[in-house]
Design an enzyme around this catalytic site. Structure first.
Site, mmCIF file in Angstrom:
data_model
loop_
_atom_site.group_PDB
_atom_site.id
_atom_site.type_symbol
_atom_site.label_atom_id
_atom_site.label_comp_id
_atom_site.label_asym_id
_atom_site.label_seq_id
_atom_site.Cartn_x
_atom_site.Cartn_y
_atom_site.Cartn_z
ATOM 1 N N GLU A 86 -19.972 -42.927 -76.089
ATOM 2 C CA GLU A 86 -21.237 -43.308 -76.719
ATOM 3 C C GLU A 86 -22.297 -43.358 -75.630
ATOM 4 O OE1 GLU A 86 -23.451 -46.578 -79.599
ATOM 5 O OE2 GLU A 86 -21.693 -47.212 -78.454
ATOM 6 N N ASP B 147 -33.676 -43.386 -77.809
ATOM 7 C CA ASP B 147 -35.127 -43.303 -77.718
ATOM 8 C C ASP B 147 -35.592 -41.923 -78.210
ATOM 9 O OD1 ASP B 147 -37.818 -43.241 -76.973
ATOM 10 O OD2 ASP B 147 -37.460 -44.314 -75.099
ATOM 11 N N THR C 155 -24.394 -49.919 -86.484
ATOM 12 C CA THR C 155 -24.882 -50.418 -85.202
ATOM 13 C C THR C 155 -25.864 -51.569 -85.427
ATOM 14 O OG1 THR C 155 -26.871 -49.064 -85.005
ATOM 15 C CG2 THR C 155 -24.785 -48.016 -84.420
ATOM 16 N N GLU D 209 -29.094 -50.101 -86.720
ATOM 17 C CA GLU D 209 -28.884 -49.627 -88.082
ATOM 18 C C GLU D 209 -28.955 -50.763 -89.089
ATOM 19 O OE1 GLU D 209 -25.472 -47.040 -90.501
ATOM 20 O OE2 GLU D 209 -25.371 -47.304 -88.330
#
Length: 204
Positions: free
Chosen positions: A36, A110, A183, A186
Site C-alpha cells: 500500500e 494526493d 479506509t 473513505e
C-alpha cells in the site's frame, strides 16, 4: 490539514520497530505480497493483514507522525505479516522485491489537482513504469479515490502505460462489495454522501 508532530514520535516508533523495515534485507516476503502506497494511520492495511494472514503486506508512508499511529496499530493487533517502510515511494527501489509484488493499493492519494503538478500524481506515467519493476507479470493496481478528475486521469494513464483497467465503478458503496476494506478517508467521505471511485488494473 497537515498533521501535527506527535510527541515522542521516535520513542514510540522504537517501541514498535519490529514492524519497521530499516534495512533492505529486513523485508523478505514469503512468496508474493501486497504493497500500500501512502498507508495513513494504517486502518486499511492492518485490516487487510488481519483478514489474509497468509499474505505479507508492506505499507509505505512518508509522514513520520502518521507512521507512528500505523505502527502502534500493527503492534496492538499483533500482525507478523505486516511491515512498514518510512519514506517516499521511491524507497521501494532499495528493497530486493523486484517483480515479486502481486498487488499495489493506491488509496486516496494526493490528487495534485493543478495541471503543472500532473507528474507528481501516483498514477502518472513515471510512477506506473516504476510499479512495473515491482509487480509480478500478472500483478495488479487497485485504486480508490473520491476525486473525479484524478480518477479520470488515472484511467487514461493506466490504459496508456501498459495496464488494463477492469471492475471500474464510480459509486463503490452502491455495490455493497463484501471484500471492500474501508479506509479512514473513505469512511469520512462516504458519511458526507461523497461517492467513491474504484478501479482495478491488470498489468499487460
Amino acid at each position: 490539514m497537515r498533521m501535527r508532530n506527535k510527541k515522542h514520535a521516535h520513542e514510540r516508533m522504537a517501541a514498535a520497530e519490529e514492524f519497521l523495515v530499516k534495512e533492505p534485507t529486513a523485508f523478505v516476503p514469503h512468496g508474493t505480497f501486497h504493497i500500500e502506497v501512502g498507508c495513513g494511520k494504517g486502518a486499511f492495511i492492518a485490516q487487510a493483514a488481519s483478514l489474509y494472514p497468509e499474505i505479507d503486506f508492506l505499507a509505505v508512508e512518508k509522514v513520520t507522525s502518521v507512521m507512528v499511529l500505523a505502527l502502534e496499530k500493527a503492534a496492538s493487533c499483533g500482525l507478523p505479516n505486516l511491515h512498514f517502510l518510512l519514506g517516499d515511494v521511491s524507497r521501494l527501489s532499495t528493497l530486493p522485491i523486484q517483480n515479486k509484488c502481486s498487488r499495489i493499493y493506491l488509496n486516496f492519494n494526493d490528487p495534485w489537482p493543478r495541471p503543472r503538478h500532473a507528474k507528481r500524481r501516483l498514477t502518472a506515467a513515471g510512477y506506473l513504469d516504476f510499479y512495473k519493476t515491482l509487480l509480478t507479470p500478472d500483478g495488479e493496481i487497485w485504486l480508490k479515490t473520491d476525486n473525479v478528475p484524478y480518477f479520470n486521469f488515472s484511467l487514461h494513464s493506466l490504459e496508456e502505460n501498459g495496464f488494463l483497467p477492469y471492475d471500474v465503478t464510480r459509486d463503490l458503496h452502491a455495490l455493497n462489495d463484501p471484500e471492500n476494506i474501508i479506509t479512514e478517508y473513505e469512511s469520512n467521505f462516504s458519511s458526507q454522501g461523497i461517492k467513491i471511485n474504484r478501479v482495478k488494473a491488470k498489468r499487460l
